[in-house]
Design an enzyme around this catalytic site. Structure first.
Site, PDB file in Angstrom:
ATOM      1  N   ASP A  20       0.844  -1.153   0.198  1.00  0.00           N
ATOM      2  CA  ASP A  20       0.049   0.051   0.120  1.00  0.00           C
ATOM      3  C   ASP A  20       0.909   1.051   0.100  1.00  0.00           C
ATOM      4  OD1 ASP A  20      -2.083   2.057   0.221  1.00  0.00           O
ATOM      5  OD2 ASP A  20      -2.046   1.483   2.379  1.00  0.00           O
ATOM      6  N   ASP A  24      -4.217   3.788   2.863  1.00  0.00           N
ATOM      7  CA  ASP A  24      -5.702   3.603   3.134  1.00  0.00           C
ATOM      8  C   ASP A  24      -5.672   2.146   3.544  1.00  0.00           C
ATOM      9  OD1 ASP A  24      -5.165   2.208   0.718  1.00  0.00           O
ATOM     10  OD2 ASP A  24      -6.621   3.413  -0.332  1.00  0.00           O
ATOM     11  N   ASP A  28      -2.038  -1.073  -3.781  1.00  0.00           N
ATOM     12  CA  ASP A  28      -2.492  -0.294  -4.791  1.00  0.00           C
ATOM     13  C   ASP A  28      -1.259  -0.325  -5.875  1.00  0.00           C
ATOM     14  OD1 ASP A  28      -0.256   1.288  -3.798  1.00  0.00           O
ATOM     15  OD2 ASP A  28      -2.091   2.489  -2.665  1.00  0.00           O
ATOM     16  N   ASP A 198     -10.469 -15.025 -16.590  1.00  0.00           N
ATOM     17  CA  ASP A 198     -11.437 -15.479 -15.686  1.00  0.00           C
ATOM     18  C   ASP A 198     -12.475 -16.272 -15.964  1.00  0.00           C
ATOM     19  OD1 ASP A 198     -11.806 -15.062 -12.506  1.00  0.00           O
ATOM     20  OD2 ASP A 198     -13.724 -14.104 -13.293  1.00  0.00           O
ATOM     21  N   GLU A 257      -7.967 -19.627 -16.648  1.00  0.00           N
ATOM     22  CA  GLU A 257      -8.789 -20.423 -15.401  1.00  0.00           C
ATOM     23  C   GLU A 257      -9.781 -21.161 -15.912  1.00  0.00           C
ATOM     24  OE1 GLU A 257     -10.900 -19.307 -11.412  1.00  0.00           O
ATOM     25  OE2 GLU A 257     -11.510 -18.461 -13.257  1.00  0.00           O
TER      26      GLU A 257
END
Ligand code: NOJ
Length: 518
Positions: A20, A24, A28, A198, A257
């Site tokens: 991070d 927060d 990211d 996906d 996947e």
């Protein structure tokens, strides 16, 4: 020379839990950029980055509202472009995650579909159907629990094989196909090296939408004749995508996947004009048992070589219990995980490393219920604890949470005991999991046998796997309960690396693997 994707080690970056930058508590893209030197030094070849697109996060980003941008939680489009550039500068390729089976309910297409009447062009991009009286169109179930249909104000139902916030697209619709082809080009034009796809086995549905029969599970590996998993029509989509990737320079690639019944069904997705590779869940699902592991390896190599595709090997990802825990947890789980890493990285083909496995992280099993975010937890009313336990933010440094994850906290609590497992703490400790992964990846990159040598099994005692990669590399794994003598072929070989202590005469303790060269 072989294309890179035939034998690369790809590191899975689960962005929200990697690093991070802004405090927060959520990882990211700038956080990923800041840790690229760590990934280069680890010795992986490429990164697969989980979804970072604008999303209400009903399923941790697998509910995409805009496929061509970055969610402000994770950064900006400029950060994504900079990540591709910086990764390339560190010698790392980058795969993004494409989610074509469903969008978010906040995607402009779905909002338009809700505002438009039944039978409209807007609804035709999704799978809206009339129900049977007050009942849904059929008995299909969501993979996260509950029914796979939700009803809208005018009485129609829409299909969502996952959460209600993830409406399924209709892949017989030309607009849907054209849109995803444009999305591929959008990111290929920005230099991305490929995509992880996906639910790649889920796009096509039986147009008659018959009820699920007995033996047709709502999720998990598909049985033949299933009405929405692994239908033949899905292959057309990938043929079209392959034509697009082949039009770009630099060996762009797809990894699917694909949860299907067996390696032979998997191989159909990897025919020369379809996807390049796929995750090999047969290996991941195998228990810590020599016969089961060997069968998974043999079946995979045999089925995939029939279509000229390389195998890939994976032990963990963001959807399954971390393998230290799957293999029994505690010291025994760690010993097996160390041996499994040397097995996986010695097999022919590519391999996937899920962030944190190189630190030996276990599953976090005691998360407070109110902090769990996985939709499967609530949709099954807690019957399934869900996948949060493998998604806890990484420990990088220091002695107290958030262990260098970022300047603020961490979106899920890290166990205090992870002070022992930080990347900093493990660096330079020759006995650490991190040192084992670094050493294995260094040898893997340097040894021609590990790049392309064929695999030959050697005779070995019960519970032991032993193989050669031609001409001069050997791997022995004792998955049994008793110490095992080294196979006779290894008498004159030199020990290169071992997952634990090996006796002077080559005897391997249980749950130990060793690499040799002759
Ligand atoms: C597979 C992804 O890996 C998982 O995290 C997600 O929940 C489902 N697909 C639905 O997109």
């Amino acid at each position: 020379m072989d294309a890179w994707w035939r034998r690369s080690v790809i590191y899975q970056v689960y962005v929200r839990s990697f690093a991070d930058s802004d405090g927060d508590g959520i990882g990211d893209l700038p956080g990923v950029r800041s840790r690229l030197p760590y990934l280069r030094d680890l010795g992986v070849d490429a990164l697969w980055i989980n979804p970072f697109y604008p999303s209400p996060q009903a399923d941790a980003g697998y509910d995409v509202a805009d496929y061509r941008d970055v969610d402000p939680r994770f950064g900006t489009l400029a950060d994504a472009e900079a990540l591709i550039r910086d990764a390339h500068a560190h010698g790392l390729r980058v795969l993004f995650d494409l989610v074509p089976n469903h969008t978010s309910e906040e995607h402009p297409w779905f909002r338009a579909a809700l505002a438009a009447p039944p039978g409209s062009r807007e609804r035709a991009r999704y799978l809206f159907r009339d129900g049977q009286g007050s009942l849904p169109p059929n008995n299909w179930q969501s993979a996260f629990g509950g029914r796979a249909w939700s009803r809208v104000a005018d009485g129609q139902w829409y299909l969502h094989l996952f959460a209600p916030q993830q409406p399924d697209l209709d892949w017989t619709n030309d607009e849907v196909r054209a849109e995803f082809e444009a999305i591929l080009r959008f990111w290929f034009d920005r230099g991305v090296d490929g995509f992880r796809i996906d639910v790649a086995h889920g796009l096509a549905k039986d147009p008659e939408m018959p009820d699920l029969g007995a033996g047709h599970a709502p999720s998990g590996p598909a049985a033949t004749g299933h009405p929405h998993w692994d239908l033949d029509e899905v292959h057309d989509v990938y043929r079209a995508w392959r034509r697009i990737s082949d039009g770009y320079p630099g060996d762009r690639t797809f990894v699917g996947e694909i949860w299907v019944a067996d390696p032979a069904r998997l191989a159909r997705y990897l025919r020369p004009d379809e996807l390049h590779t796929a995750f090999n869940f047969t290996f991941l699902l195998a228990p810590w048992d020599a016969k089961a592991l060997r069968a998974a390896v043999d079946e995979s190599i045999q089925a995939l070589s029939a279509v000229g595709a390389p195998a890939t090997w994976v032990l963990s990802n963001h959807d399954v219990v971390r393998h230290v825990t799957r293999y029994g947890g505690g010291a025994a789980g760690v010993r097996r995980a160390r041996a499994a890493a040397l097995l996986m990285l010695a097999l022919p083909g590519g391999a996937y490393v899920y962030q944190g496995e190189e630190l030996g992280l276990p599953e976090v099993e005691d998360l407070p219920d109110e902090l769990r975010e996985d939709p499967s937890f609530r949709r099954t009313r807690g019957a399934e604890t869900g996948r949060d336990g493998c998604r806890v933010p990484l420990p990088w440094s220091g002695t107290a949470p958030p262990f260098g994850f970022g300047p603020g906290g961490a979106w899920l609590p890290q166990p205090a005991g992870w002070a022992e497992l930080t990347a900093d703490r493990q660096t330079g400790d020759p006995a650490s999991m991190l040192s084992l992964y670094r050493a294995a990846l260094r040898h893997r990159a340097a040894l021609p046998a590990l790049a392309r040598g064929a695999l030959t099994w050697l005779p070995a005692a019960d519970g032991v796997l032993a193989f050669r990669r031609d001409p001069d590399f050997f791997c022995v794994v004792n998955a049994g309960e008793r110490p095992a003598a080294a196979p006779s072929d290894l008498r004159r070989a030199r020990l290169l690396l071992a997952s634990g202590p090996v006796a002077g005469d080559g005897t391997l303790p249980p749950a130990t693997a060793a690499w040799y060269v002759s």
